[in-house]
Motif scaffolding. Structure first.
Motif, PDB file in Angstrom:
ATOM      1  N   PRO A 214       0.934  -1.155  -0.040  1.00 34.28           N
ATOM      2  CA  PRO A 214      -0.080  -0.120   0.072  1.00 34.28           C
ATOM      3  C   PRO A 214       0.982   1.243   0.094  1.00 34.28           C
ATOM      4  N   PRO A 215       0.418   2.227  -0.308  1.00 32.63           N
ATOM      5  CA  PRO A 215       0.818   3.653  -0.462  1.00 32.63           C
ATOM      6  C   PRO A 215       1.543   4.175   0.855  1.00 32.63           C
ATOM      7  N   GLY A 216       2.524   5.029   0.983  1.00 31.96           N
ATOM      8  CA  GLY A 216       2.563   5.677   2.149  1.00 31.96           C
ATOM      9  C   GLY A 216       3.289   5.042   3.388  1.00 31.96           C
ATOM     10  N   LEU A 217       3.915   3.696   3.109  1.00 33.37           N
ATOM     11  CA  LEU A 217       4.685   3.053   4.061  1.00 33.37           C
ATOM     12  C   LEU A 217       6.208   3.630   4.435  1.00 33.37           C
ATOM     13  N   THR A 218       6.421   3.557   5.724  1.00 30.29           N
ATOM     14  CA  THR A 218       7.650   4.083   5.828  1.00 30.29           C
ATOM     15  C   THR A 218       8.953   3.306   5.586  1.00 30.29           C
ATOM     16  N   MET A 219      10.072   3.845   5.683  1.00 29.68           N
ATOM     17  CA  MET A 219      11.277   2.946   5.150  1.00 29.68           C
ATOM     18  C   MET A 219      12.027   2.716   6.604  1.00 29.68           C
ATOM     19  N   ASP A 220      11.607   3.396   7.574  1.00 26.47           N
ATOM     20  CA  ASP A 220      12.097   2.947   8.988  1.00 26.47           C
ATOM     21  C   ASP A 220      12.073   1.511   9.099  1.00 26.47           C
ATOM     22  N   GLY A 221      13.187   0.890   9.731  1.00 26.89           N
ATOM     23  CA  GLY A 221      13.114  -0.424   9.925  1.00 26.89           C
ATOM     24  C   GLY A 221      13.390  -1.372   8.919  1.00 26.89           C
ATOM     25  N   LEU A 222      13.637  -0.953   7.584  1.00 25.06           N
ATOM     26  CA  LEU A 222      14.048  -1.693   6.437  1.00 25.06           C
ATOM     27  C   LEU A 222      15.478  -2.121   6.582  1.00 25.06           C
ATOM     28  N   THR A 223      15.778  -3.254   6.281  1.00 24.45           N
ATOM     29  CA  THR A 223      17.384  -3.600   6.008  1.00 24.45           C
ATOM     30  C   THR A 223      17.895  -2.723   5.062  1.00 24.45           C
ATOM     31  N   PRO A 335      16.650 -10.436  -8.994  1.00 25.26           N
ATOM     32  CA  PRO A 335      17.570  -9.575  -8.853  1.00 25.26           C
ATOM     33  C   PRO A 335      17.717  -8.372  -9.896  1.00 25.26           C
ATOM     34  N   GLY A 336      17.224  -8.739 -11.004  1.00 24.14           N
ATOM     35  CA  GLY A 336      17.284  -7.652 -12.264  1.00 24.14           C
ATOM     36  C   GLY A 336      16.056  -7.255 -12.713  1.00 24.14           C
ATOM     37  N   ASP A 337      14.978  -7.201 -11.767  1.00 21.01           N
ATOM     38  CA  ASP A 337      13.686  -6.448 -11.951  1.00 21.01           C
ATOM     39  C   ASP A 337      13.940  -5.038 -11.723  1.00 21.01           C
ATOM     40  N   VAL A 338      13.025  -4.263 -12.125  1.00 20.53           N
ATOM     41  CA  VAL A 338      13.045  -2.729 -12.027  1.00 20.53           C
ATOM     42  C   VAL A 338      12.174  -2.206 -10.785  1.00 20.53           C
ATOM     43  N   GLU A 339      11.295  -3.282 -10.400  1.00 24.20           N
ATOM     44  CA  GLU A 339      10.368  -2.880  -9.087  1.00 24.20           C
ATOM     45  C   GLU A 339      10.628  -4.046  -8.166  1.00 24.20           C
ATOM     46  N   ARG A 340      11.337  -3.709  -6.989  1.00 22.61           N
ATOM     47  CA  ARG A 340      11.414  -4.874  -6.125  1.00 22.61           C
ATOM     48  C   ARG A 340      10.850  -4.337  -4.684  1.00 22.61           C
ATOM     49  N   CYS A 341       9.702  -5.018  -4.290  1.00 21.82           N
ATOM     50  CA  CYS A 341       9.240  -4.650  -2.966  1.00 21.82           C
ATOM     51  C   CYS A 341       9.631  -5.149  -1.550  1.00 21.82           C
ATOM     52  N   PRO A 342      10.292  -4.456  -0.729  1.00 21.65           N
ATOM     53  CA  PRO A 342      10.486  -4.891   0.657  1.00 21.65           C
ATOM     54  C   PRO A 342       9.625  -5.945   1.131  1.00 21.65           C
ATOM     55  N   ARG A 343       9.954  -6.911   1.712  1.00 22.11           N
ATOM     56  CA  ARG A 343       8.802  -7.837   2.308  1.00 22.11           C
ATOM     57  C   ARG A 343       8.030  -7.101   3.289  1.00 22.11           C
ATOM     58  N   PRO A 344       8.505  -6.463   4.402  1.00 22.40           N
ATOM     59  CA  PRO A 344       7.669  -5.765   5.274  1.00 22.40           C
ATOM     60  C   PRO A 344       6.500  -4.820   4.706  1.00 22.40           C
ATOM     61  N   TRP A 345       6.768  -4.063   3.359  1.00 16.53           N
ATOM     62  CA  TRP A 345       5.739  -3.573   2.771  1.00 16.53           C
ATOM     63  C   TRP A 345       4.718  -4.579   2.007  1.00 16.53           C
ATOM     64  N   ALA A 346       5.550  -5.537   1.452  1.00 15.46           N
ATOM     65  CA  ALA A 346       4.437  -6.511   0.988  1.00 15.46           C
ATOM     66  C   ALA A 346       3.414  -7.208   1.771  1.00 15.46           C
ATOM     67  N   GLU A 347       4.138  -7.389   3.230  1.00 15.23           N
ATOM     68  CA  GLU A 347       3.413  -8.090   4.221  1.00 15.23           C
ATOM     69  C   GLU A 347       2.117  -7.381   4.471  1.00 15.23           C
ATOM     70  N   GLN A 348       1.875  -5.978   4.216  1.00 14.79           N
ATOM     71  CA  GLN A 348       0.866  -5.034   4.616  1.00 14.79           C
ATOM     72  C   GLN A 348      -0.179  -5.090   3.604  1.00 14.79           C
ATOM     73  N   ARG A 349      -0.089  -5.710   2.415  1.00 19.85           N
ATOM     74  CA  ARG A 349      -0.941  -6.205   1.494  1.00 19.85           C
ATOM     75  C   ARG A 349      -1.133  -7.544   1.478  1.00 19.85           C
TER      76      ARG A 349
END
Length: 391
Positions: A214-223, A335-349
């Motif tokens: 979802p939009p608006g997620l924070t980058m805090d806590g990302l590796t 690894p070569g994709d242009v859009e890579r979603c962090p798992r913590p963000w993906a888990e929100q959807r």
């Protein structure tokens, strides 16, 4: 009396000889610009800074005109099995390969742009009838998106990702698949997410190479790697997404070039295969020239350069921020994709991620670039999905 619009009809691909002759004539008469000005010393990705390098384009245009065999690909599609049906007044084309295995699970594969059903042509047979008897088997359905390939071109607005997902449920039902698993990448990943979120009674679970939190997620806590993924995606949309803005706002304008000029169409699509593949320089390091030309020629012969571009007009930024996926989900980040979603963000959807894959190789088109890796990863992901459902 049965409704004729619900009939599923066999379909065979056969372009008129006159269309192939016209294509070769246009290629022979093409007017090309001067070379790019990045300098002859440029190597690797630097050669592509201004788009498709002239030398590369001249070489593939010559191959397209003198050596490429479209008939061979038509025959390949026919061997897989092609069909058409009409849903909500629009003719929909699809590949359908039933497995010989009695334990096979229905699997819907949805492509995106700038590809087509060509995206999955290399993997259909192995997924349906694996050489390894211990591997899972699937009944494969690969629809052409509205406005793509042999599906009809919509004559009015409305055929966005939500309506397409609904049509796919209808399509699978007509084939006798009331429950199924689904996979997609690019727009296909978006549609697969909508399928899972809107139709959980039909979708057992999904596998996708395109996860969007979802939009608006924070980058805090990302590796650190996750932050790099997020920053790379932001850079892509800020500096390398002019094609998407054009197609989302003025698809008709670019459409004239895409339908009138085979060289213009080739360059427009090839540019994305080059940038989005996991290669050091040319996309032909992992995808053959003929396979890319299968895709481009399908766009050309069906005159779908403009209609395919309109998926951006219909659905750019249209994924519902509130949509949540509760069915089991397997997500793979190449690894070569242009859009890579962090798992913590993906888990929100995606609220039930049962497998998170990160292969060592592959880009935006893994089923074309690294088909063996793709098949193994897809099987593992769907096995986890089905196990979570008790299948």
């Amino acid at each position: 009396m049965s409704d004729p619009s619900s009939d599923v009809r066999t379909f065979e691909a056969h372009a008129p000889d006159a269309d192939l002759d016209d294509l070769r004539a246009r290629l022979a008469a093409a007017r090309l610009p001067e070379p790019e000005t990045v300098g002859h010393a440029a190597t690797g990705r630097q050669r592509w800074e201004q788009g498709v390098p002239l030398d590369d384009l001249v070489e593939i245009v010559d191959h397209w005109r003198t050596a490429y065999d479209w008939r061979a690909f038509e025959e390949r599609l026919d061997r897989i099995g092609q069909f058409r049906t009409t849903i909500d007044g629009l003719g929909i084309h699809f590949l359908h390969r039933r497995s010989a295995r009695t334990d096979a699970t229905p699997l819907l594969l949805t492509h995106g742009w700038p590809d087509s059903v060509v995206r999955f042509a290399d993997v259909v047979e192995e997924l349906a009838n694996p050489e390894d008897a211990a591997a899972p088997a699937f009944h494969i359905v690969v629809p052409s998106l509205p406005g793509f390939g042999y599906s009809d071109r919509p004559a009015a607005t409305g055929w966005g990702t939500e309506k397409t997902a609904s049509a796919w449920v209808e399509l699978m039902g007509r084939l006798g698949y009331d429950e199924f698993v689904a996979h997609g990448g690019d727009w296909g990943g978006n549609i697969t997410t909508v399928l899972a979120g809107r139709f959980p009674d039909h979708v057992l679970g999904i596998h996708t190479t395109f996860a969007e939190g979802p939009p608006g997620l924070t980058m805090d806590g990302l590796t650190p790697p996750e932050r790099a993924w997020a920053e790379g995606t932001r850079d892509f949309w800020r500096h390398r997404a002019a094609y998407a803005k054009q197609q989302a706002t003025r698809p008709q304008t670019i459409g004239y070039s895409l339908v009138d000029s085979p060289v213009g169409l080739l360059a427009w699509l090839l540019d994305k295969f080059a940038e989005w593949s996991d290669t050091e320089d040319s996309p032909f390091e992992t995808i053959s020239r003929d396979h890319i030309l299968d895709n481009v020629t399908l766009y050309w012969l069906t005159r779908t350069g403009a209609s395919a571009a309109r998926i951006y007009y219909e659905s750019h930024n249209a994924l519902d921020p509130a949509l949540r996926v509760e069915v089991p989900s397997a997500i793979t980040i190449y690894p070569g994709d242009v859009e890579r979603c962090p798992r913590p963000w993906a888990e929100q959807r995606y609220r039930q991620i049962v497998r998170w894959g990160t292969p060592s190789r592959g880009g935006h088109f893994p089923s074309m670039e690294v088909p063996e890796i793709f098949v193994q990863d897809l099987r593992a992901g769907l096995a986890a999905v089905l196990a979570a459902r008790g299948h």
